[in-house]
Write an enzyme that holds these catalytic residues in place. Structure first.
Site, short mmCIF file in Angstrom:
data_model
loop_
_atom_site.label_atom_id
_atom_site.label_comp_id
_atom_site.label_asym_id
_atom_site.label_seq_id
_atom_site.Cartn_x
_atom_site.Cartn_y
_atom_site.Cartn_z
N ASP A 135 0.82 -1.21 0.00
CA ASP A 135 0.00 0.00 0.00
C ASP A 135 0.85 1.27 0.00
O ASP A 135 2.04 1.24 0.35
CB ASP A 135 -0.89 0.04 1.24
CG ASP A 135 -2.03 -0.97 1.19
OD1 ASP A 135 -2.00 -1.86 0.32
OD2 ASP A 135 -2.93 -0.89 2.04
N HIS A 154 3.86 -2.21 2.99
CA HIS A 154 3.84 -0.87 2.42
C HIS A 154 5.12 -0.57 1.63
O HIS A 154 6.20 -1.06 1.99
CB HIS A 154 3.67 0.19 3.52
CG HIS A 154 2.38 0.06 4.27
ND1 HIS A 154 2.19 -0.88 5.26
CD2 HIS A 154 1.20 0.75 4.15
CE1 HIS A 154 0.95 -0.77 5.74
NE2 HIS A 154 0.33 0.21 5.09
#
Length: 299
Positions: A107, A266
């Site tokens: 993400d 991430h």
């Protein structure tokens, strides 16, 4: 009688001359035809030689390049339309894979500092992941979006701002952010038909202060043929993990007892630790018998 004989001789001579002339013409025509055939053969041979030379001078495609082109063609056609009811159902059942399956998801990227390192590791391990990109980051790093797509990774959608007050103003705002980011993805990929099709709610699709808005927003997405995906395993790389050991510990505890894991990580600019630990994450999952997939294997 005498005169008739003379006429007869003249007629015979005339016929003889005609035969000779016809014979000569036949020979000339035959030679011309033969010469034409030979000339045509020479021209054909020269063309073939020229074609061979041209072919030899062109760069040859190896199997890897051909496979990459095929992959690009397949993934392009898969993302040129909204999801069907069957695909929406498949996304809802993603956690029910028959074999042990791991979906690596990243993400908040792409970032120029972390994403390239993650892509390098994934390429080395021959693993395809799913990237939930932010519109603001796509705008800054369109080349990395294109690279990830070309290398077989799925480009999904994480909205534009990641600011909760903006994303969850009302039930339609998440779709607006989705569309805003999708247009930026299309521009980055130079593909006006690309549909990311899958949204990841910032903070997850359930719970929290904006839970009621999220519940209504999920219905809006479904009406527009768009799915959403949360996670059921994580490394806590954005929630306090400060060492590789902590990341692996969190991974182990959240994957325990699960046949299918969708792992949250991430690739934001400050997540260099994630990139450093990724090889160990992959190693652990392999040891546990997981195979790796991305959303192209579902949709």
């Amino acid at each position: 009688m005498y005169q008739y004989g003379i006429e007869e001789i003249k007629i015979k001579k005339s016929k003889k001359h005609i035969v000779i002339i016809l014979f000569i013409i036949t020979i000339i025509l035959g030679l011309a035809a033969f010469g034409g055939i030979e000339l045509a053969k020479q021209i054909t041979n020269q063309k073939q030689i020229a074609q061979k030379d041209d072919s030899n001078n062109k760069p040859q495609k190896n199997n890897e390049n051909v496979a990459q082109e095929d992959s690009k063609n397949v993934t392009s056609t898969k993302n040129n339309q909204k999801l069907t009811p069957e695909q929406l159902t498949a996304m809802n059942n993603i956690y029910n894979q028959k074999e042990k399956t791991a979906f690596l998801t990243f993400d908040d990227g792409p970032s120029s500092t972390v994403t390239p390192k993650i892509l390098e590791t994934l390429k080395k391990e021959n693993i395809k992941a799913t990237f939930f990109v932010l519109g603001t980051m796509v705008k800054s790093n369109p080349n990395l979006v294109k690279q990830a797509k070309e290398e077989g990774h799925y480009i999904a959608n994480h909205g534009y701002s990641h600011v909760y007050k903006k994303v969850y103003q009302n039930e339609n705002k998440p779709l607006e952010e989705y569309n805003q980011t999708n247009k930026l993805i299309q521009k980055a990929l130079d593909d006006p038909n690309y549909q990311s099709n899958v949204f990841r709610f910032p903070g997850g699709s359930n719970g929290g202060y904006y839970d009621k808005v999220k519940t209504k927003a999920k219905k809006v997405f479904k009406e527009n043929g768009i799915s959403y995906l949360d996670w059921n395993a994580l490394t806590n790389d954005s929630a306090g993990a400060e060492t590789q050991e902590e990341i692996i510990k969190n991974l182990k505890s959240t994957c325990k007892g699960k046949n299918t894991v969708v792992i949250l990580m991430h690739d934001a600019p400050n997540k260099s630790l994630t990139a450093q630990t990724l090889p160990k994450v992959i190693e652990y999952l392999k040891e546990q018998g997981y195979t790796f997939k991305n959303l192209y294997d579902i949709l």
